[in-house]
Design a protein around this motif. Structure first.
Motif, short mmCIF file in Angstrom:
data_model
loop_
_atom_site.label_atom_id
_atom_site.label_comp_id
_atom_site.label_asym_id
_atom_site.label_seq_id
_atom_site.Cartn_x
_atom_site.Cartn_y
_atom_site.Cartn_z
N GLU A 83 0.83 -1.21 0.00
CA GLU A 83 0.00 0.00 0.00
C GLU A 83 0.87 1.26 0.00
OE1 GLU A 83 -2.19 -3.44 0.98
OE2 GLU A 83 -0.42 -2.64 2.03
N GLU A 86 2.35 1.72 -3.49
CA GLU A 86 1.34 2.19 -4.44
C GLU A 86 1.04 3.68 -4.22
OE1 GLU A 86 -0.83 0.04 -7.00
OE2 GLU A 86 1.34 -0.14 -6.89
N GLN A 95 -3.79 0.73 -9.66
CA GLN A 95 -5.14 1.27 -9.86
C GLN A 95 -5.21 2.11 -11.13
OE1 GLN A 95 -6.52 3.66 -6.59
NE2 GLN A 95 -8.61 3.77 -7.36
N ARG A 96 -4.21 2.95 -11.33
CA ARG A 96 -4.20 3.77 -12.54
C ARG A 96 -4.00 2.90 -13.78
NH1 ARG A 96 -0.11 6.73 -9.52
NH2 ARG A 96 -1.17 8.21 -8.15
#
Length: 200
Positions: A83, A86, A95-96
């Motif tokens: 996390e 990221e 995510q992107r």
């Protein structure tokens, strides 16, 4: 200029040490890099074909390495959670990347609705023409994705961070070949994970 180079080296090193532990991922990046070099050569002669090679060979292999083979647990080598990595990722985090890859995969559907793409393309009359039109669309998706993230980084941090990142992305194929040319040999020896990336 010294600051630019130092920032570029820092971005490259963070990308390598945080996101390339898997030898499979490294090997796929090697394949991706070779595909991108072919695409770069084709770009001056046949941009649509270059985009097809870049997306179908290079981007698919590159992102498969990240999504399916790179560990998502705690990174003991760098003492960082997934996390955290990221959250601090300069470029496209997972995510992107999901958003970018969804746009890429879905974009050919526009040609069903608008075969001429609002007058930007000649309507396809056969499968070869359709493939070329898809190639042109994917070229624009790639350029758009690059420019969009540069502007985002400019707004979030500063223009130099965005320009350094764009430079890193465009030169990654050359750097990846330098870094990962031995990854397939390590895989053949049964080494699935890099025991600890070292700054070269």
């Amino acid at each position: 200029m010294n600051t630019f180079i130092q920032t570029l080296e820092a971005q490259r090193w963070d990308d390598h040490r945080y996101y390339h532990h898997s030898r499979i991922n490294q090997s796929l990046h090697l394949l991706s890099a070779m595909g991108f070099l072919v695409a770069y050569a084709l770009l001056f002669k046949d941009p649509a074909l270059a985009a097809l090679v870049a997306w179908l060979v290079s981007m698919v292999s590159r992102q498969a390495g990240h999504f399916f083979f790179e560990p998502k647990g705690y990174d003991h080598i760098n003492q960082a959670t997934h996390e955290h990595k990221e959250a601090i990722k300069v470029g496209y985090n997972l995510q992107r990347k999901v958003v970018l890859m969804a746009i890429w995969a879905g974009s050919p559907l526009l040609l069903v609705w608008q075969p001429e793409l609002f007058g930007l393309l000649d309507a396809h009359s056969n499968w070869q023409a359709l493939a070329r039109n898809v190639g042109w669309m994917w070229l624009w998706v790639g350029v758009g994705g690059l420019l969009f993230r540069v502007v985002q980084l400019w707004a979030q941090q500063d223009l130099m961070t965005g320009l350094v990142w764009a430079t890193k992305i465009l030169t990654d194929p050359f750097h990846d070949i330098k870094l990962y040319h031995r990854a397939p040999i390590h895989l053949l020896r049964g080494e699935l994970m890099d025991p600890g990336p070292h700054k070269s």
